[in-house]
Scaffold this motif. Sequence first.
Motif, PDB file in Angstrom:
ATOM      1  N   VAL A   1      17.938  18.617   0.979  1.00 59.84           N
ATOM      2  CA  VAL A   1      18.667  19.886   1.778  1.00 59.84           C
ATOM      3  C   VAL A   1      17.839  20.121   3.459  1.00 59.84           C
ATOM      4  N   ILE A   2      18.542  19.405   4.236  1.00 59.59           N
ATOM      5  CA  ILE A   2      17.549  19.551   6.140  1.00 59.59           C
ATOM      6  C   ILE A   2      18.169  20.985   6.907  1.00 59.59           C
ATOM      7  N   GLU A   3      17.612  21.727   7.202  1.00 55.50           N
ATOM      8  CA  GLU A   3      17.830  22.856   7.905  1.00 55.50           C
ATOM      9  C   GLU A   3      17.841  22.997   9.445  1.00 55.50           C
ATOM     10  N   ALA A   4      18.536  22.998  10.407  1.00 59.82           N
ATOM     11  CA  ALA A   4      18.567  23.153  11.897  1.00 59.82           C
ATOM     12  C   ALA A   4      18.159  24.369  12.619  1.00 59.82           C
ATOM     13  N   ARG A   5      17.071  24.522  12.805  1.00 59.92           N
ATOM     14  CA  ARG A   5      17.017  25.653  13.918  1.00 59.92           C
ATOM     15  C   ARG A   5      18.334  26.582  14.823  1.00 59.92           C
TER      16      ARG A   5
END
Lengths: 318, 274, 549
Positions: free
Chosen positions: C20-24
């Motif tokens: 899981v990768i999140e972006a701001r």
Amino acid sequence: MARIAVLIAQRLGLGVLILFAVSLIIMFVVELLPGDTCQELMGQGATPQTLQACRAALGLDDPMHERYLSWLGGMLTGDMGISLANQRPIDELVIRRILNTFFLAGIAAAIAVPLSLMLGILAAMYRNSIFDRIVNVSTLTSISFPEFFVAYILIFIFAVELGMFPSVSNVHADMAFQERLYRSLLPALSLTLVITAHMMRMTRATIVNLMASPYIEMARLKGIRGMRIITYHALPNAFAPIINVITLNLAYLIVGVVVVEVVFVYPGLGQLLVDAVSNRDMPLVQAGALMFAAVYVLLNLFADIVSIISNPRLLHPR
Amino acid sequence: MKLLEQAPLSAKFGMAIIVVYVIAAVFAPILAPYPQRAIVGSQFEAISAAHWLGTDHLGRDMLSRLIYAARNTVGIAVAATALTFLFGCMLGFLAATIGGWGDQLLSRAADTILAIPTLIFALMLLTVFGTALPVLVLVIGFLESPKVFRIARSSAMNVVVMDFVEAARLRGEGVGWIMRRELLPNVMAPLVAEFGLRFCFVFLMISALSFLGLGIQPPLADWGAMVRETAQLISFGVPTPLIPAFAIALLTIAVNFVVDWFLYKQSGLKEERA
Amino acid sequence: MTATSPDDEKSVLLDIRGLVIEARSEDTWAPIVKGVDVTLHREEVLGLIGESGAGKSTIGLAALGFARDGCRISGGDISFDGIALRELSEGRMGRLRGARIAYVAQSAAASFNPARRIDDQVCETAVQHGIMSRPEARKRARRLYATLRLPDPDSFGRRFPHQVSGGQLQRAMVAMALVCGPDLIVFDEPTTALDVTTQIEVLAAIKDAIRAERAAALYITHDLAVVGQIADRIKVLLQGEEVEEGETEQILYHPKEDYTRKLVKVRSVSKPGHTDMSDTPAIEARHVTAAYGKGLKVLDDVSVSVAKGATTAIVGESGSGKSTLARAMTGLLPPLSGGCHLNGVELPPQLKHRSKDQLRRLQMIYQMPDVAVNPRQLIDEIIGRPLTFYFGTTGRKRRDRVAELLELVELSPDLAKRPPAALSGGQKQRICIARALAAEPDVVICDEVTSALDQVVADGVLKLLLRLQEEFQTSYVFITHDLATVRAIADDVAVMYLGQVVEHGAKDDILNNPQHDYTKKLLSSVPRMEMGWLDRVLAERAKGREAIS
């Protein structure tokens, strides 16, 4: 290499051209002044005859372009005319004063340049940290201070309250170097505080910009870390923009120096210019303005040339 | 409103200060205890109940002059900045839109004016043309406009190269329509920030000129001039000259804080779009 | 899910579970990769394919334990050869990067440091990590340059990045990745920025190098035909999630999911080319020669014509002069000699000398819909302005006509009061089409109108353009570098190379029976959606070279 030589020659040519244009403006603006040097010299007691004689002696009846050329020739050969206020040759006054100003600006630059580069690079490396935020707010505050505010605060603290330094910096030619340094330190410090903030913010912006380049990301992905990224990958490309930042601020220093010299009654070119302005001593104002403009143009020229010779695309053409 | 709540402390502080200054400038006659030109005491009176900040070298009330100066100094700075923008933006957009020789001519003219340090040039021009207020505003507007010209031109250049401007050109639209309808709405944000920064610059320069005796002339109250008039007090250990100097610094800080936040907001938006 | 490898005896090299990768965005974190698994065996090539926003590059970087600024790896395990990357310190991670896991980026021009020589950058990791001495690294680099078929391998590395061509620099970056003999290489769109004739060479070099070095690779691209030549298995991604994964053969020939089927099909539209040149051409360039300033000729005696109601595709690579031709036609760049004729009438060479009616009849649609509409105007204003400008339509009539045009391009009339920012790229391109249609033109110049769009969206736009042509008998000048698009939409084709038209004729003639050498090379370089295409073309070319010598 031939391309670099051509580019540099072009820049130098442009510099000469701009100086020429600047001298034209300085000459022309003063021409707009009602009355002339002779009226100013003689004041109320002038008769038409004496005025006529004076004008003939100073060559004021010649057409404008001839007067401009002889004025410009004088500027270039060091014969800058006579001051109206005290009838002394202007070159004598200006040369001594400009050396004093260079001395003051030199001390300020010697402190400000290394300090602000170091702080700027640190703030960029630790971006968005507490350190960075404190630096941001404090530099923003400090660039908002008028020069005389900084100067008077320093006087109030170090000269009046603590009595460590004199509040008036009357240096003269035959003073020992240490004494001179001691007396110039407070004005130099005022200038330092003002330009350090500017220079630091610009350095930080330059480095942050640079560190976002894809080749820096590539270096990280190649497993390169820490100082090597800065010294090997970032600095060679940062050279030109940083030189630019420095010269820009040194040019700014030239302007800031006027106010600080007045506050500390420091015998520099700025003080001389302000005195000349209040005495309406036009030949001296012209000479002083031309000096300041020349230093300013030469600094910008220097930055341009450095950015040309540090560009790898130009250094190693296809 | 929600945006204001989210603003960092420094920006809120800045906005509050600006509001205070504006109030002082608008309501100066009501707020000030004495008129700005009235001599109401002896020279350099100390702080007292009658004169909260003492009196100046002519015996005028410092506090009253401090409040009136908000009106004079800030008013003139705003006027000069507005003029600067009028010149700078119009010519900058024009240069970007027409390109070619017209652009070259305007740009080189701007470079030449920029080649003379502004303060030095101002000193010279004010000596020649005198120091009446309209002259002061005009001279500063003239000298600062090349800087705005550059910003306006380069932001407009970024927009001019976009295809929607080309589409307007191909449609056959005139220069005026392109400048007004295609360019202007797209360069507002950087120009608003620039207005703030330029105001600080102009404001500091007017103060410096007044301090050197060539800016706003007595008997009008002005912070830079007030510093000069009371400067001798500092060597007696009285900090009075620092007060008007601080008034200048505080407003500049406030504007800078607000602009800084605005710029940060702008750059954030850009990143998201990319 | 479990992917079975054809040879299970080879051990697993990279094993990513539930990534899981999140972006701001603003102040919150939004997931852009939503629980993806990747399994890669030694010496295996896995293709990651998807359109923009699929999260494929982000996954590729995660294989190096790296997340870009504004992104963070927030869940899942990344295990490389049994080492858990997420638990590794920066220092130990750094020793792994470059040495055992290497990265090849999309743009070599941006990824090479402009101030350092190529050799110094290629050898840096090996020397810094103490894997080789400098002379050893140099020697190895020279061998790699030779493997990658770079010119003059002995002196190549002494040059600076700006001194070599884009295709060469891209191969130099492959050498940089290979220098330490890594176990895994992540290729992030390594040929996307290249022209097709260059792409095929770089692709072949990459394929050989991976094989020779016995490295495993993650090959990230949006182009299924490209990855089909190089990958053993392919994983299809859509908006941060896996669509399907399988053997290359299965994905190319028997896709399970609808989305994959769409990708394989490339273009769902096609048009039988018809050419009727008896009539006066709608627009014609006659012997146009043009240059920017006093520089080199960008167009050299170019003649192209477009029949009424037909489409002529102008095909060529970057620098071939095809966009310059459009500028000459529109009057933005007046030609040095020659001229353009609209419906048989000569157009004044300069834009400002053309009449309003002439301007109206020739409209243009651009490559990047994002910058082709003014972000500060509402859709209503964007489409409505030509109505007012050319026909003086205002008020209610204009509103009705805008709604009509929106429906014509298959958009809801409700969009009229929206700003462009509220629209997707494909929708914006439809707005541009509506703006061009508003002028009721005879000719529309389409400059790479589909190349900035994802495949499925581009397909829809082409379909729309064809329908509108049938309805209004508009002529299109269709500038493109993509031959699949040419096949779909053109009647005639003009092939441009170095500022000249090398071939001009009916689509079927040129595509099926090219005469000019360049056309042949161009056509054979376009990746086909079939396995073994690359090897076959290379073998044919080698045979051709032998035959000549």
